[in-house]
Design an enzyme around this catalytic site. Structure first.
Site, short mmCIF file in Angstrom:
data_model
loop_
_atom_site.label_atom_id
_atom_site.label_comp_id
_atom_site.label_asym_id
_atom_site.label_seq_id
_atom_site.Cartn_x
_atom_site.Cartn_y
_atom_site.Cartn_z
N GLU A 486 0.83 -1.20 0.00
CA GLU A 486 0.00 0.00 0.00
C GLU A 486 0.87 1.26 0.00
O GLU A 486 0.57 2.23 -0.69
CB GLU A 486 -0.96 -0.04 1.21
N GLU A 493 1.12 6.44 -7.20
CA GLU A 493 -0.07 7.16 -7.65
C GLU A 493 0.12 8.66 -7.68
O GLU A 493 -0.28 9.32 -8.62
CB GLU A 493 -1.24 6.89 -6.69
N HIS A 509 15.72 -12.52 -3.42
CA HIS A 509 15.43 -13.34 -4.59
C HIS A 509 15.29 -12.51 -5.85
O HIS A 509 14.65 -12.94 -6.81
CB HIS A 509 14.17 -14.18 -4.33
N LYS A 608 -11.30 8.42 -9.40
CA LYS A 608 -11.87 7.69 -8.28
C LYS A 608 -13.07 6.91 -8.80
O LYS A 608 -13.73 7.36 -9.73
CB LYS A 608 -12.31 8.70 -7.22
C1 F6R Z 1 -5.77 3.81 -4.70
C2 F6R Z 1 -7.19 3.65 -4.90
C3 F6R Z 1 -7.64 2.55 -5.78
C4 F6R Z 1 -8.94 1.94 -5.25
C5 F6R Z 1 -9.50 0.92 -6.25
C6 F6R Z 1 -10.74 0.26 -5.71
O1 F6R Z 1 -5.47 4.88 -3.86
O2 F6R Z 1 -7.98 4.39 -4.41
O3 F6R Z 1 -6.66 1.57 -5.95
O4 F6R Z 1 -8.68 1.35 -4.02
O5 F6R Z 1 -9.79 1.54 -7.45
O6 F6R Z 1 -11.73 1.20 -5.44
P1 F6R Z 1 -12.91 0.92 -4.43
O7 F6R Z 1 -12.30 0.76 -3.08
O8 F6R Z 1 -13.78 2.13 -4.53
O9 F6R Z 1 -13.58 -0.32 -4.89
#
Ligand code: F6R
Length: 613
Positions: A486, A493, A509, A608
Site C-alpha cells: 500500500e 499514484e 530473490h 476515483k
Molecule cells: C488507490 C485507490 C484505488 C482503489 C480501487 C478500488 O489509492 O484508491 O486503488 O482502491 O480503485 O476502489 P474501491 O475501493 O472504490 O472499490
C-alpha cells in the site's frame, strides 16, 4: 469514472452545474462540458482539461438557462480533446447527452447510422448513443423523447449512467442507469441528478438512488421512475443523505488528501463507534450479526477487491486466519470474475470497496451470488451498489473521500477487518484477555494517530532528503507486507516515483539487484516476532549502500544505527500497527509528491470510482 450532473428547475443552472462539476471532478478530470436549454435551443461549451478551464470559456461566452447537463470526463474511447468532451449533441443539434460508462456495441450503431449519412464528429462511444436516440426520435412522429430514449437504451449493450435533454421537449430531463450510479435530488419545484450526492447536498438532503436498469423522467414538478425495458411506473420513497458540506470541502488544508490523512484520528473512531466491547474483548458488527454462523461454517471464504481495498483484504486474511482460524483466499476482483473459482452455497464472498461502485468488484459479487454464495460488503459509500447488492455488510463510516488516492477509507477498511476477525475469533474460542488487549489498543488509536500527525516534520524531512530519486522499495513481513504494498502504491499514484512492495525476505530473490546508494528502502519494522529477521534484511540493504528508512513502534539502538531515517509510531498492539504505520506512509507519499510539484488530489490518468472494466 466521469462525473455527471443535471438540473431542472428555476435557478440559473450554469453556476450550479459548474460548481457541481468541481465537486465531481475527482471522478475524472481530462475534459469537461456543459449544455443548457434556452429559448428552444441547446447551447453547449466543452473544453479539454480541468473544469477551471471550462469555467474560463463560460465566462467569456455567457450562457443562461434553468435546465442543463454537465460532465467531467475520464477518457475511455477517444483522446481527451475538446471534441470528445461531453455533452455530445446529435447531428441536428436538438438533443444533448452526457454519459458515464462504455457503450460496447457503439461501432455497430455508428456503422448503421453512418450508412444513413448521419455524420459523427467525435471518436467516442457516447456519441453513438445520442445519435441513436436522435434517429429514433426524428424517424417516428409518434415517439416521444422519452420513448426514443427508452428504445435506444434497449438497443445498447454496455454500462451507463446517462442524462439527456431535447430542445423539442424543453421541460424534460431524462436519465438512466445501467452499471454507473445516479442519484436524484428532490427540491421544491426543482430536481438535481448526479453521479453521487456531493453536488446535491447543499441544495437538498432528499434523494432517490436510481436502481440498476431504471430510468427517470424529470420535469420541474414531477419525477417518474420506470424500468428501461417497461414503461410501468416504479414507486420509490426518498431517503435522507447524511453527508455534510464540511465533509466535501477542503477547509484550511492545501489538498483533500492531506485533509483526509488528518481526518483519520476521527474517522477511525467513527468506524469503531458502538462496535468495540472493551469488557468482553470482542466487537459487535450489527450488519453481519445474523450471518456470523454462516461465515463460521463456510467451506471457503474469499475476500475480493481492487487496488488499495485489495491491500486491506490481504490484511483481513491474515487477521481472520489468526483470530478465527478460518482459511481465507484473497482475490483481485478483475481476476475472480473471470476464473473458474470454486463457489457454492457454502461459500462466503467478502467484497471490500470504498466507493461501492467498482465494476470488477460488483461483477465478482454478482457471479458469487448467482452461484449461491453468501455475499458481504465492506463499503464506505452508504447506499452504493455494492452495499445494496450484497446480502449483508459493514459500513466503514470514513465519510466522503475526495482525494483520488485512498487514505482514510483504507485505514477504516483495515479497522473493520480487525473487528471482523476478532468477532469471528471470539466465537471460535479466541482468548478474551487477548481480545481485550486488541480492543484496548484500537480504543486508543486516535491518540496514536494524533502523535503521528504532530510529528509530521520528521516525515517531511525524509521526503526532502529523498524526493529526487527515481525508485523506492517498500519491505515488510507478515501482516506488514500488504502495508508495504500500500505504501508503494500510494507513492506511485501521486508522485509518479516507481515503487514496489515486497515481503522483506523476498528481496534476496531478485530486487536486491536494484539496491545502490540511490535506492531508498522503506522497512516496516515493528517490534514483533519478525523484528530480528527484519534487522537482518536491513543489514543486507545497508551493506549495499541503500538508503534505509525504518518505521517502527519501538526504537532500538541497533535499528537506529542501521537506519538513515527512523520514523516512530507510538507503541501499540501488533495488529493495530498496520494502521498507524500506513498513516506514516501516506504522509511520506504526500510530502514526496508535493516536493516534486505533482497534482495531489487528481493524479494523472487516475479517477476515483472505477466503474468500467
Ligand atoms: C488507490 C485507490 C484505488 C482503489 C480501487 C478500488 O489509492 O484508491 O486503488 O482502491 O480503485 O476502489 P474501491 O475501493 O472504490 O472499490
Amino acid at each position: 469514472m466521469c462525473g455527471i450532473i443535471g438540473y431542472i428547475g428555476n435557478r440559473d443552472a450554469v453556476p450550479l452545474l459548474l460548481k457541481g462539476l468541481k465537486r465531481l471532478e475527482y471522478r475524472g478530470y481530462d475534459s469537461a462540458g456543459i449544455a443548457v436549454l434556452t429559448d428552444g435551443q441547446i447551447h453547449s461549451i466543452k473544453k479539454s482539461g480541468k473544469v477551471s478551464q471550462l469555467e474560463v470559456l463560460v465566462d467569456d461566452t455567457p450562457m443562461k438557462g434553468s435546465i442543463g447537463i454537465a460532465h467531467t470526463r475520464w477518457a475511455t474511447h477517444g483522446e481527451p480533446n475538446d471534441i470528445n468532451a461531453h455533452p455530445h449533441l446529435d447531428h441536428t443539434g436538438r438533443i444533448a447527452l452526457i454519459h458515464n460508462g462504455i457503450i460496447e456495441n457503439h461501432e455497430t450503431i455508428r456503422k448503421v447510422l453512418e450508412e444513413r449519412d448521419i455524420p459523427f464528429t467525435s471518436d467516442t462511444d457516447s456519441e453513438a448513443l445520442v445519435q441513436l436516440v436522435s434517429a429514433m426520435y426524428f424517424d417516428d412522429d409518434e415517439l416521444s423523447f422519452e420513448g426514443a430514449f427508452r428504445a435506444a437504451l434497449q438497443d445498447v449493450v454496455g454500462a451507463y449512467g446517462v442524462v439527456a435533454v431535447c430542445a423539442e421537449e424543453p421541460e424534460t430531463v431524462l436519465a438512466a442507469r445501467m452499471g454507473s450510479p445516479l442519484v436524484i435530488g428532490i427540491g421544491e419545484g426543482e430536481y438535481f441528478l448526479a453521479s453521487d450526492a456531493s453536488p446535491i447536498v447543499e441544495y437538498t438532503r432528499n434523494v432517490i438512488y436510481l436502481d440498476e436498469g431504471e430510468m427517470v423522467k424529470l420535469t420541474p414538478d414531477n419525477h417518474s421512475i420506470s424500468r428501461i425495458d417497461s414503461s410501468e411506473i416504479v414507486s420509490r420513497g426518498s431517503v435522507e443523505i447524511e453527508m455534510s458540506i464540511e465533509q466535501i470541502e477542503k477547509g484550511d488544508f492545501d489538498h483533500f488528501m492531506l485533509k483526509e490523512i488528518h481526518e483519520q484520528k476521527h474517522t477511525i473512531t467513527d468506524t469503531m463507534r458502538g462496535r468495540l466491547n472493551l469488557e468482553d474483548g470482542t466487537t459487535h458488527l450489527g450488519g453481519i450479526a445474523d450471518f456470523k454462523p454462516s461465515i463460521l461454517a463456510a467451506d471457503r471464504v474469499y475476500i475480493t477487491a481492487c487496488g488499495t481495498s485489495w491491500h486491506a483484504a490481504l490484511i483481513g486474511k491474515q487477521l481472520i486466519e489468526n483470530y478465527a482460524q478460518i482459511p481465507v483466499d484473497v482475490e483481485y476482483a478483475s481476476e475472480f470474475r473471470y476464473r473458474n473459482a470454486i463457489i457454492n452455497p457454502d461459500t462466503v464472498l467478502i467484497a471490500v470497496s470504498q466507493s461501492g461502485e467498482t465494476a470488477d468488484t460488483l461483477a465478482a459479487i454478482r457471479k458469487a451470488k448467482n452461484l449461491g454464495a453468501l455475499t458481504i460488503g465492506i463499503c464506505n459509500v452508504v447506499g452504493s451498489s455494492i452495499a445494496r447488492e450484497t446480502d449483508a455488510g459493514i459500513y466503514t463510516h470514513a465519510g466522503p473521500e475526495i482525494g483520488v488516492a485512498s487514505t482514510k477509507a483504507f485505514t477504516a477498511q483495515v479497522a473493520v477487518m480487525t473487528m471482523l476477525a476478532l468477532s469471528l475469533g471470539r466465537r471460535k474460542g479466541f482468548d478474551a484477555g487477548l481480545g481485550r488487549d486488541l480492543t484496548k489498543a484500537l480504543h486508543h488509536i486516535d491518540n496514536d494517530i494524533q502523535t503521528i500527525l504532530d510529528d509530521d516534520q520528521s516525515i517531511r524531512k525524509v521526503a526532502q532528503d529523498t524526493h529526487m530519486v527515481d525508485n523506492f522499495l517498500y519491505l515488510g513481513r507478515g501482516i506488514n507486507f500488504p502495508v508495504a504494498l500500500e505504501g508503494a502504491l500510494k507513492l506511485k499514484e501521486i508522485s509518479y516515483i516507481h515503487a514496489e512492495g515486497y515481503p522483506a525476505a523476498e528481496m534476496k530473490h531478485g530486487p536486491i539487484a536494484l539496491i545502490d546508494e540511490n535506492m531508498p528502502v522503506v522497512f516496516i519494522a515493528p517490534r514483533d516476532d519478525t523484528y530480528s529477521k527484519i534487522l537482518s534484511n536491513i543489514q543486507e540493504v545497508k551493506a549495499r549502500r541503500g538508503i534505509v528508512i525504518s518505521i517502527t513502534d519501538r526504537k532500538t539502538r541497533e535499528l537506529d544505527s542501521l537506519s538513515d531515517h527512523l520514523l516512530e509510531v507510538p507503541r501499540t498492539h501488533k495488529h493495530v500497527f498496520p494502521i498507524t504505520a500506513s498513516i506514516i506512509l501516506q504522509l511520506l507519499a504526500y510530502h514526496l509528491a508535493v516536493l516534486r510539484g505533482c497534482e495531489i488530489d487528481q493524479p494523472r490518468n487516475l479517477a476515483k470510482s472505477v466503474t468500467v472494466e
